[in-house]
Design an enzyme around this catalytic site. Sequence first.
Site, short mmCIF file in Angstrom:
data_model
loop_
_atom_site.label_atom_id
_atom_site.label_comp_id
_atom_site.label_asym_id
_atom_site.label_seq_id
_atom_site.Cartn_x
_atom_site.Cartn_y
_atom_site.Cartn_z
N GLU A 144 1.00 -18.48 38.29
CA GLU A 144 -0.31 -18.17 37.40
C GLU A 144 0.28 -17.51 35.95
OE1 GLU A 144 -3.66 -14.70 36.62
OE2 GLU A 144 -3.34 -15.60 38.82
N ARG A 158 -1.06 -12.97 28.40
CA ARG A 158 -0.81 -11.69 28.03
C ARG A 158 0.27 -11.74 27.07
NH1 ARG A 158 -1.45 -7.43 33.04
NH2 ARG A 158 -3.56 -8.38 33.79
N LYS A 191 -11.62 -13.90 41.23
CA LYS A 191 -10.54 -12.95 41.36
C LYS A 191 -11.19 -11.66 41.50
CE LYS A 191 -6.90 -12.99 39.08
NZ LYS A 191 -5.81 -12.77 37.88
#
Length: 217
Positions: free
Chosen positions: A41, A45, A129
């Site tokens: 993943e 960012r 999540k």
Amino acid sequence: MTAPFEQAASLGVVPVIAIERASDAVALADALLEGGLPLAEITFRTEAAAEVIAIMADKRPELLVGAGTILTPQALDAAIAAGARFGLAPGFDGEIVAAAKTKDFPFAPGIMTPSDLTAVARNGLTLAKFFPAKAAGGPAMLEAISAPFAHLGTRFVPTGGVSLDNMHEWLKLGAVAAVGGTWIATKADISEGRWSDIAAKARAAVAKAREIREAGK
């Protein structure tokens, strides 16, 4: 669950990675593959995220690469264009969920409360999540808030504060599909080229997940 998330669930752990340089993409992919963890993943960012995903998807197609920290519809489009095969986010955004559905893109939004879970259920999603997993109350909290939704078959990827030492506390919960592991390939590991360390941590995580699952049978 869709096929990419089923593969993640079969492994039990998803390496959550922030990578600064696209030039490290292939070496990182190779380290994960060497460690028996053909999954990544790549979080949005960093500015390199989309390029890293594109390189991995092209050069190492055997690696199931997805995008994390999808916070805008633009990031969703960038992830799909780069070749990401699944996406996740730390929170729930109805616009992004709808866009992912329209594009038939496997997507798991983030949840932390029963209200978040209600939104997940209303949108017909079966994977979310749980973030920030440790700070939000740990396994006991997830077990408590997910109980009213258990009959819907909703499953979770707890991320944030999960480690090799405590992943058993999460994976013993039937509602947990896999854990998100930021420890497997840290920014420092990647920037310093510690590929053998990443491979070793990936191998240990997969082995631990397998051990926990087999013990629970």
